[in-house]
Each structure stands twice: as C-alpha cells, then as structure tokens.
Design a protein around this motif. Structure first.
Motif, PDB file in Angstrom:
ATOM      1  N   GLU A  14       0.832  -1.208   0.000  1.00 27.67           N
ATOM      2  CA  GLU A  14       0.000   0.000   0.000  1.00 27.67           C
ATOM      3  C   GLU A  14       0.865   1.256   0.000  1.00 27.67           C
ATOM      4  OE1 GLU A  14      -1.992   3.457   1.120  1.00 27.67           O
ATOM      5  OE2 GLU A  14      -0.546   2.501   2.484  1.00 27.67           O
ATOM      6  N   ALA A  15       1.919   1.280   0.827  1.00 28.23           N
ATOM      7  CA  ALA A  15       2.786   2.457   0.884  1.00 28.23           C
ATOM      8  C   ALA A  15       3.547   2.647  -0.426  1.00 28.23           C
ATOM      9  CB  ALA A  15       3.762   2.326   2.048  1.00 28.23           C
ATOM     10  N   SER A  16       4.012   1.550  -1.029  1.00 34.17           N
ATOM     11  CA  SER A  16       4.729   1.643  -2.305  1.00 34.17           C
ATOM     12  C   SER A  16       3.822   2.162  -3.405  1.00 34.17           C
ATOM     13  CB  SER A  16       5.287   0.266  -2.690  1.00 34.17           C
ATOM     14  OG  SER A  16       6.196  -0.203  -1.717  1.00 34.17           O
ATOM     15  N   ALA A  17       2.561   1.700  -3.416  1.00 39.05           N
ATOM     16  CA  ALA A  17       1.618   2.164  -4.428  1.00 39.05           C
ATOM     17  C   ALA A  17       1.286   3.639  -4.217  1.00 39.05           C
ATOM     18  CB  ALA A  17       0.352   1.323  -4.370  1.00 39.05           C
ATOM     19  N   ARG A  18       1.132   4.056  -2.963  1.00 37.47           N
ATOM     20  CA  ARG A  18       0.785   5.455  -2.678  1.00 37.47           C
ATOM     21  C   ARG A  18       1.925   6.401  -3.042  1.00 37.47           C
ATOM     22  NH1 ARG A  18       1.348   7.005   2.428  1.00 37.47           N
ATOM     23  NH2 ARG A  18       0.841   4.863   3.092  1.00 37.47           N
ATOM     24  N   HIS A  19       3.159   5.990  -2.712  1.00 40.74           N
ATOM     25  CA  HIS A  19       4.313   6.852  -3.004  1.00 40.74           C
ATOM     26  C   HIS A  19       4.876   6.620  -4.396  1.00 40.74           C
ATOM     27  CE1 HIS A  19       4.732   8.495   1.034  1.00 40.74           C
ATOM     28  NE2 HIS A  19       4.637   7.277   1.547  1.00 40.74           N
ATOM     29  N   GLN A  20       4.448   5.513  -5.031  1.00 37.23           N
ATOM     30  CA  GLN A  20       5.009   5.116  -6.327  1.00 37.23           C
ATOM     31  C   GLN A  20       6.519   4.939  -6.238  1.00 37.23           C
ATOM     32  OE1 GLN A  20       3.161   8.449  -8.651  1.00 37.23           O
ATOM     33  NE2 GLN A  20       2.246   6.779  -9.864  1.00 37.23           N
ATOM     34  N   SER A  21       6.968   4.422  -5.093  1.00 37.67           N
ATOM     35  CA  SER A  21       8.406   4.277  -4.870  1.00 37.67           C
ATOM     36  C   SER A  21       8.655   3.347  -3.695  1.00 37.67           C
ATOM     37  CB  SER A  21       9.030   5.650  -4.589  1.00 37.67           C
ATOM     38  OG  SER A  21      10.319   5.526  -4.040  1.00 37.67           O
ATOM     39  N   PHE A  22       9.570   2.369  -3.870  1.00 40.02           N
ATOM     40  CA  PHE A  22       9.986   1.525  -2.749  1.00 40.02           C
ATOM     41  C   PHE A  22      10.785   2.337  -1.734  1.00 40.02           C
ATOM     42  CE2 PHE A  22       9.977  -2.530  -5.561  1.00 40.02           C
ATOM     43  CZ  PHE A  22       8.633  -2.733  -5.276  1.00 40.02           C
ATOM     44  N   THR A  23      11.575   3.275  -2.234  1.00 35.34           N
ATOM     45  CA  THR A  23      12.425   4.076  -1.348  1.00 35.34           C
ATOM     46  C   THR A  23      11.583   4.954  -0.430  1.00 35.34           C
ATOM     47  OG1 THR A  23      14.191   4.106  -3.008  1.00 35.34           O
ATOM     48  CG2 THR A  23      14.281   5.783  -1.272  1.00 35.34           C
ATOM     49  N   ALA A  24      10.587   5.634  -0.982  1.00 34.19           N
ATOM     50  CA  ALA A  24       9.732   6.492  -0.166  1.00 34.19           C
ATOM     51  C   ALA A  24       8.897   5.671   0.806  1.00 34.19           C
ATOM     52  CB  ALA A  24       8.819   7.327  -1.060  1.00 34.19           C
ATOM     53  N   ALA A  25       8.432   4.493   0.354  1.00 32.14           N
ATOM     54  CA  ALA A  25       7.681   3.615   1.249  1.00 32.14           C
ATOM     55  C   ALA A  25       8.560   3.147   2.401  1.00 32.14           C
ATOM     56  CB  ALA A  25       7.149   2.418   0.471  1.00 32.14           C
ATOM     57  N   ALA A  26       9.834   2.844   2.089  1.00 34.12           N
ATOM     58  CA  ALA A  26      10.760   2.394   3.125  1.00 34.12           C
ATOM     59  C   ALA A  26      10.976   3.474   4.172  1.00 34.12           C
ATOM     60  CB  ALA A  26      12.088   1.997   2.486  1.00 34.12           C
ATOM     61  N   THR A  65      -0.556  -2.368 -11.329  1.00 30.64           N
ATOM     62  CA  THR A  65      -1.349  -3.070 -12.335  1.00 30.64           C
ATOM     63  C   THR A  65      -2.823  -2.752 -12.144  1.00 30.64           C
ATOM     64  OG1 THR A  65      -1.629  -5.018 -10.948  1.00 30.64           O
ATOM     65  CG2 THR A  65       0.338  -4.955 -12.361  1.00 30.64           C
ATOM     66  N   GLU A  66      -3.640  -3.129 -13.122  1.00 30.37           N
ATOM     67  CA  GLU A  66      -5.085  -2.892 -13.014  1.00 30.37           C
ATOM     68  C   GLU A  66      -5.674  -3.644 -11.824  1.00 30.37           C
ATOM     69  OE1 GLU A  66      -7.150  -3.687 -16.588  1.00 30.37           O
ATOM     70  OE2 GLU A  66      -6.034  -2.225 -17.796  1.00 30.37           O
ATOM     71  N   ALA A  67      -5.212  -4.869 -11.611  1.00 27.53           N
ATOM     72  CA  ALA A  67      -5.712  -5.657 -10.479  1.00 27.53           C
ATOM     73  C   ALA A  67      -5.362  -4.979  -9.155  1.00 27.53           C
ATOM     74  CB  ALA A  67      -5.131  -7.070 -10.523  1.00 27.53           C
ATOM     75  N   ALA A  68      -4.154  -4.443  -9.066  1.00 35.99           N
ATOM     76  CA  ALA A  68      -3.738  -3.749  -7.847  1.00 35.99           C
ATOM     77  C   ALA A  68      -4.587  -2.504  -7.615  1.00 35.99           C
ATOM     78  CB  ALA A  68      -2.261  -3.390  -7.928  1.00 35.99           C
ATOM     79  N   ASP A  69      -4.861  -1.757  -8.687  1.00 30.64           N
ATOM     80  CA  ASP A  69      -5.683  -0.553  -8.556  1.00 30.64           C
ATOM     81  C   ASP A  69      -7.075  -0.873  -8.027  1.00 30.64           C
ATOM     82  OD1 ASP A  69      -3.707   1.167  -9.423  1.00 30.64           O
ATOM     83  OD2 ASP A  69      -4.319   1.073 -11.525  1.00 30.64           O
ATOM     84  N   ARG A  70      -7.629  -2.000  -8.467  1.00 32.81           N
ATOM     85  CA  ARG A  70      -8.970  -2.386  -8.000  1.00 32.81           C
ATOM     86  C   ARG A  70      -8.950  -2.797  -6.532  1.00 32.81           C
ATOM     87  NH1 ARG A  70      -9.203  -4.774 -13.244  1.00 32.81           N
ATOM     88  NH2 ARG A  70      -8.576  -6.783 -12.359  1.00 32.81           N
TER      89      ARG A  70
END
Length: 303
Positions: A14-26, A65-70
C-alpha cells in the motif's frame, strides 16, 4: 477470517503504491528499500500475479497493475478500520478521561459557567477540554465528544441538536445614559458596529447586514465598524462601551443576566439559521463518560 498474508507485506504494498516508490515507502515504514521490495515480491508470489508493472525503460516511478488498482481501496479501508479498532482499545485503556472539543468562546460563555454541575454529578470522570476555532479530527486527536455550531452535518460524526439561538444587538448600559441614544434602529447609523467574524466563512452566519435588512434599515452602512473573530471578544468589546455588537443569544445570556449588556430593540426577532450540536463518532456512542456528558449537555440546554 484468517489472513494468510502478513500485514507487513500489505503495508509495504500500500505504501509503495501510494508513493510510487519503494524508497519512499521504506522511509515511511522505517525499513530499507530492499526489505520493502522483498515484502512486495512475497505478496506477489502468494497471489500469483504482479502488483507493479516492471521492465519499462525510462520509468522512474512504480506503476500499479489494473488488479492492484482495484484492490487498493479495500486494503486502505481495512487499514483504516484497524486503526479505529486500535483507537477504541486505547480509549478503553485510558480510563475515565473524557476529551471534549468546543470553541474558545463557547467554553468561556456557556460551558465553563455551568461545568461545576457536571463535575458534581460525575466526580470520577476527568474532562480534558480542547478549545479550538477549527474543526478537529476526532480520530487523530482522540476526541470523544464536542459541540459544534452549524447546519448539523459533519462527515463521520453523529450530530444531536443541542439548542437554537437568536441574534440581536446589545450594548453596554452606559451607552443608554443619554436620553435619546439608541431608541430606534435608525440610531445605529451613529454608532460603531461590532462585527463577529468567528464564522465568517459560513454563508448562513447572521451578519449586521442581514439584521438591518430585517429591521428595514437598508440605509444604514452595514459593513463599517470593528471586526473581531471571536464571539466572546465581541461581547467584551460591547461591555466596555466600544460600540453595539450583534450578539448570539447563547453567548450573551450570562452578560445580559448580570446587567453587563442590554438587549436593544427586542421586538425584532431574528433567529439564526445555525444551531449548536453535540457531535461524536457513532462507534463511540456507548462509552459511559460520553453518554453522561451528552445527556448532561442536553439537560442544561433545556434548562
């Protein structure tokens, strides 16, 4: 229902998807980017489907992905509900402390003058009073109950109507010592008008312009005078003889009763379209201290 996936993996996704970044999620989760990536890959392995689009040249941000967005809205809603549940556990462990939010003016002019009666009836309940001019986040600031002024609708909160009010001009008795002063609404043209700006952003909040129009005094300049963004300070300025204030009856009752203010032109009725409401979260409505305080407020308002 048993969750086969560790919550940390869902949080990382969820954090990676929101930030669009593994680094920011970390950075948010206080772990390394490698740990976030490993958690996301483990989740993808359990699901058997990718959650992010990979191997696109020139791409600097993660794309779901589309599945993740849903799935993301339900996952975020689940985390929100978990946070609410933990908040309730904190509230129960906090004992008998009740956090109440009201405006500074309402606290000074209405609540505090009668608060000793609540303390006498509920001596084991400690109250923490949060006074703010702005609407607070009941979850984030752990607010139990409050009083708000408005039309009766606030997202996420149950609102029980507490009391209505009227709006009318008031002044210090010393302004009336001159025999011909302030005997009719037209006399307001010669006075300093004190304006209450505490709810200026609310279109329905009564103003001098609206009151004068109701009184038929369209030729009196309605926007001149003193502007104050606190209802208690508006009344204090009137008490000190600095002009005529457009008072809210709930705020002014004590000063009128004590002879510090005089109501002018009582034959002109001007009810406010706004009212006072007791507000609280529906999921906390059974908390004993909240129920006691709400019922006490309603009893005081009717008295």
């Amino acid at each position: 229902m048993k969750l086969p996936v560790h919550l940390n993996a869902l949080r990382a996704f969820e954090a990676s998807a929101r930030h669009q970044s593994f680094t920011a999620a970390a950075a948010e989760l206080h772990v390394t980017p490698a740990a976030v990536g490993q958690l996301v890959r483990a989740l993808e392995g359990w699901l058997g489907t990718p959650l992010f689009l990979r191997n696109a040249r020139g791409r600097t941000r993660l794309v779901t992905t589309e599945a993740a967005d849903r799935a993301l809205p339900d996952i975020r809603a689940g985390f929100y509900r978990l946070a609410l549940g933990l908040e309730r556990l904190k509230e129960e462990s906090a004992g008998s402390v009740l956090t109440v939010t009201v405006s500074p003016a309402f606290a000074a002019k209405w609540l505090l003058p009668r608060f000793d009666r609540f303390q006498a009836a509920w001596p084991d309940t400690d109250v923490r009073l949060d006074t703010s001019l702005k609407a607070v986040d009941f979850v984030a600031q752990r607010i139990d109950i409050g009083v708000r002024y408005g039309m009766g609708s606030w997202p996420g909160l149950t609102a029980d109507r507490l009391m209505d009010e009227e709006v009318y001009p008031v002044c210090s008795p010393k302004l009336l010592k001159e025999p011909e002063r302030l005997r009719k609404p037209a006399d307001l043209a010669r006075e300093t008008l004190i304006h209450d700006l505490s709810m200026d952003s609310h279109a329905a909040f009564p103003t001098w312009e609206a009151w004068l129009r109701k009184a038929g005094m369209t030729d009196v300049a309605a926007t001149r005078g003193m502007m104050i963004n606190n209802s208690a300070a508006v009344l204090q300025a009137a008490i000190e003889g600095q002009g005529v204030a457009l008072a809210r009856s709930v705020m002014a009752w004590g000063d009128l009763a004590n002879g510090l203010l005089v109501r002018l032109f009582p034959t002109i009725a001007f009810p406010s379209p706004l009212a006072y409401y007791v507000v609280y979260r529906a999921e906390c409505s059974g908390k004993p201290g909240l129920v006691a305080f709400r019922d006490w407020l309603l009893k005081e308002a009717t008295a």
